[in-house]
Design an enzyme around this catalytic site. Structure first.
Site, short mmCIF file in Angstrom:
data_model
loop_
_atom_site.label_atom_id
_atom_site.label_comp_id
_atom_site.label_asym_id
_atom_site.label_seq_id
_atom_site.Cartn_x
_atom_site.Cartn_y
_atom_site.Cartn_z
N GLU A 32 10.58 5.95 12.60
CA GLU A 32 10.26 7.36 12.37
C GLU A 32 8.80 7.54 12.78
O GLU A 32 7.95 6.78 12.32
CB GLU A 32 10.45 7.67 10.88
CG GLU A 32 10.37 9.14 10.59
CD GLU A 32 10.52 9.45 9.10
OE1 GLU A 32 10.07 10.52 8.70
OE2 GLU A 32 11.05 8.61 8.36
N ARG A 257 13.59 -7.21 4.41
CA ARG A 257 12.31 -6.74 4.93
C ARG A 257 11.29 -7.86 4.80
O ARG A 257 11.38 -8.71 3.93
CB ARG A 257 11.78 -5.59 4.07
CG ARG A 257 12.46 -4.29 4.24
CD ARG A 257 11.91 -3.32 3.21
NE ARG A 257 10.84 -2.50 3.77
CZ ARG A 257 11.06 -1.40 4.48
NH1 ARG A 257 12.28 -0.99 4.70
NH2 ARG A 257 10.05 -0.71 4.95
N LYS A 267 4.27 2.57 5.72
CA LYS A 267 3.44 3.53 6.45
C LYS A 267 2.80 4.54 5.51
O LYS A 267 1.67 4.96 5.71
CB LYS A 267 4.29 4.25 7.50
CG LYS A 267 4.56 3.40 8.73
CD LYS A 267 5.47 4.11 9.70
CE LYS A 267 6.88 4.14 9.19
NZ LYS A 267 7.84 4.71 10.13
P1 ATP Z 1 7.88 2.23 6.10
O1 ATP Z 1 8.22 2.18 4.65
O2 ATP Z 1 6.78 1.32 6.47
O3 ATP Z 1 7.66 3.62 6.57
P2 ATP Z 1 10.44 2.43 7.29
O4 ATP Z 1 11.61 1.52 7.15
O5 ATP Z 1 10.53 3.77 6.65
O6 ATP Z 1 9.16 1.64 6.83
P3 ATP Z 1 10.91 3.09 10.00
O7 ATP Z 1 10.01 3.79 10.93
O8 ATP Z 1 12.13 3.80 9.55
O9 ATP Z 1 10.03 2.62 8.77
O10 ATP Z 1 11.29 1.64 10.54
C1 ATP Z 1 11.88 1.37 11.77
C2 ATP Z 1 12.63 0.09 11.65
O11 ATP Z 1 11.77 -0.97 11.20
C3 ATP Z 1 13.74 0.20 10.62
O12 ATP Z 1 14.92 -0.31 11.20
C4 ATP Z 1 13.27 -0.62 9.46
O13 ATP Z 1 14.32 -1.23 8.81
C5 ATP Z 1 12.36 -1.66 10.13
N1 ATP Z 1 11.32 -2.10 9.19
C6 ATP Z 1 10.39 -1.35 8.58
N2 ATP Z 1 9.63 -2.08 7.74
C7 ATP Z 1 10.10 -3.36 7.82
C8 ATP Z 1 9.75 -4.59 7.20
N3 ATP Z 1 8.76 -4.67 6.31
N4 ATP Z 1 10.45 -5.70 7.54
C9 ATP Z 1 11.44 -5.63 8.44
N5 ATP Z 1 11.82 -4.50 9.06
C10 ATP Z 1 11.18 -3.37 8.76
MG MG Z 2 12.78 4.83 7.75
MG MG Z 3 9.20 4.99 5.42
#
Ligand code: ATP
Ligand code: MG
Ligand code: MG
Length: 550
Positions: A32, A257, A267
């Site tokens: 995102e 994760r 983020k």
């Molecule tokens: P954040 O909480 O940091 O915003 P998110 O999962 O909301 O993380 P996205 O932009 O949706 O962030 O993530 C893109 C991809 O990266 C998703 O498929 C998510 O599962 C993966 N991802 C994000 N954080 C991690 C992590 N700590 N370990 C492994 N994969 C991750």
């Molecule tokens: Mg997400």
């Molecule tokens: Mg997020």
């Protein structure tokens, strides 16, 4: 072969290819665009791009931009840059918002099949009606609207006839399902907001749980890898793909994760550190963002090797950040040239060395690899050593300089301390030594031994520069699990700036992002934000030693 770790996802893919369920695989990385990528994303990137590479499949970079308010082009650009910097390239670049028309059509299809309805309950009522783990949900009074009524209301939602939150479109599944995600989840909401890609065309937006499976299906993703918190959503994912009659059926597979010690990895939280001015931006060298790690001096190779080593599992865990440091040392040891730098300088005068004389000493560029050759380092009567390499009264087992003691100057001569000068407060400002010309490094001198070798820079030719030394940004070992607010656990000593000196020869043509190993101090990177024509700024990537071994 990068993706050496045989993991359960890899096994699924191998089976799907062998059984001819798929001829080829398509994976995706779907960030995102609401922040910069972090090391957790690197795990997902290495996995998705690594598997596509290994099996000659395709991998899409898809911006999951279905939420209109939080997104920004700055983030889109940084994400592209970071993925490329890690050494990966996507087959296709997509924006989920380009599928809004198709998503709308699929929602209409659900309504026509009696599988979705417009609901007027407000958010709080919806929560109440949803029930809990121990209590079944209650059906909404709007659940049995006719197809015609639903089609009409949904179209009017789209046309902007209602205010934000006044109505939602819900999937009609099962209010008594033990899986709460299946209790008629909202799939479209009203939001009168401008979208960076579609402008003001839409005032209804699909919810993530509806949009994401459709995005995967539209692109023909075969294996949709996501983190563990989506496990409970998988039945809904499958329901959406099936009931929307998507011709291609992706399979969602969840993995754990990545969490690192002494850092936050979300983020939203990283953005707070930036917005509150705790760091100097998303690319602050203390941030676990890809941009921060890059500016600090971590290499793509080190990050990829780290991701490969931690592997993929089905259970959450926290990895020691020292493990990442181990991999950057491994990567830089053969690559980063050795140089002498003095962080906290103390002047040393060699009283029996002729004034005005300069000699050039040959010193190796890599302590473990002779093929890296030698460089010529000027040496003369006045040099600088580290303040900590001299003590007026030595403590036990201190073998460096103190009055009457002799040490080797690295690549040069033995020097013996005879005298020192202090200021009014008693701080040592200068020490006086004599050298022994017989003891030149490489001369084969065996007359007597010294117990320490110390590094130095030549006073006349050395270059002033700034060193930035880091400690973890967050104090606790597992801040996210402790229930404390992470902003209350900021390490007040996470950045130390010192003004030091480096030998001229080694850094003569140094430019931002060049990496060095400074004797005894560790690996350093030339900072690309604060370095100017007149002054080099070095970020310490890692000190030389750590207790960690994988
Ligand atoms: P954040 O909480 O940091 O915003 P998110 O999962 O909301 O993380 P996205 O932009 O949706 O962030 O993530 C893109 C991809 O990266 C998703 O498929 C998510 O599962 C993966 N991802 C994000 N954080 C991690 C992590 N700590 N370990 C492994 N994969 C991750
Ligand atoms: Mg997400
Ligand atoms: Mg997020």
């Amino acid at each position: 072969n990068e993706n050496k770790s045989s993991n359960f996802i890899r096994n699924i893919i191998v089976n799907d290819l062998e059984s001819k369920k798929h001829d080829t695989i398509i994976t995706r990385f779907p960030p995102e665009p609401n922040g910069y990528l972090h090391i957790g994303h690197a795990k997902s990137i290495c996995l998705n791009f690594g598997l596509a590479e290994e099996f000659n499949g395709n991998v899409n970079l898809r911006f999951d931009d279905t939420n209109p308010v939080k997104e920004d082009v700055e983030y889109v650009n940084s994400i592209k840059e970071d993925v490329k910097w890690l050494g990966f390239d996507w087959t296709n670049l997509y924006f989920a918002s380009n599928y809004f028309d198709e998503m709308y059509e699929r929602a209409v299809l659900l309504i026509k099949k009696g599988k979705a309805y417009v609901c007027d309950l407000n958010a709080e009522q919806m929560r109440e009606y949803r029930g809990s783990l121990t209590e079944p949900g209650k059906e909404s009074p709007y659940r049995n609207r006719t197809v015609e009524e639903n089609l009409d209301l949904f179209e009017r939602m789209k046309n902007g006839e209602f205010k934000d939150g006044e109505k939602v479109l819900r999937a009609k599944i099962d209010m008594s399902s033990p899986n709460i995600n299946l209790r008629d989840p909202a799939i479209y909401r009203i939001s009168h907001s401008h979208h960076h890609n579609t402008g003001d065309k839409w005032c209804i937006y699909p919810m993530y749980a509806f949009a994401h499976p459709l995005e995967d299906a539209i692109e023909g993703i075969t294996h949709s890898l996501c983190s563990l918190e989506f496990e409970d959503q998988r039945p809904l994912y499958d329901w959406v793909v099936a009931e929307c009659e998507m011709p291609k059926v992706p399979r969602q597979i969840e993995f754990a994760r990545l969490n690192l010690t002494n850092t936050v990895m979300s983020k939203r939280k990283l953005k707070q550190l930036v917005d509150e001015g705790v760091t100097d931006g998303w690319d602050d060298p203390r941030m676990p963002t890809i941009a921060g790690l890059r500016r600090r001096g971590y290499t793509p190779e080190a990050i990829r090797n780290f991701c490969n080593e931690i592997g993929v599992a089905k259970a959450d865990s926290t990895v020691d950040s020292q493990m990442l440091d181990y991999f950057v040392r491994e990567d830089l040891q053969p690559k980063a040239p050795l140089a002498m730098g003095v962080l906290k300088p103390l002047k040393l005068v060699i009283t029996n060395y002729p004034e005005g004389q300069v000699e050039m000493l040959e010193i190796e560029n890599n302590a473990k690899d002779e093929t890296k050759g030698k460089r010529l380092v000027p040496f003369s009567r006045e040099i600088y050593i580290e303040q900590e390499d001299f003590m007026i009264e030595p403590v036990k087992k201190y073998f460096r300089l103190f009055p009457g003691n002799e040490v080797r100057l690295k690549g040069a001569y033995f020097v013996k301390c005879n005298d020192f000068i202090t200021d009014e407060e008693g701080n040592v400002t200068e020490i006086h030594c004599t050298y022994d010309p017989e003891t030149k490094s490489g001369s084969g001198f065996t007359g007597r031994k010294v117990k320490a070798t110390i590094h130095w820079v030549d006073a006349a030719s050395c270059v002033p520069c700034e060193f930035r030394l880091f400690e973890p940004l967050i104090l606790d070992d597992a801040p996210e699990n402790e229930g404390k607010h992470f902003l209350e656990q900021i390490n007040p000593n996470s950045l130390e700036i010192v003004q030091g000196l480096v030998e001229k020869t080694a850094i003569e043509n140094a430019k931002p992002q060049d990496k060095f190993q400074f004797v005894r101090h560790g690996f350093f990177n030339v900072d690309d934000k604060y370095t100017t024509e007149d002054k080099l700024v070095f970020n310490r990537i890692v000190p030389l030693k750590s207790s960690f071994k994988p």
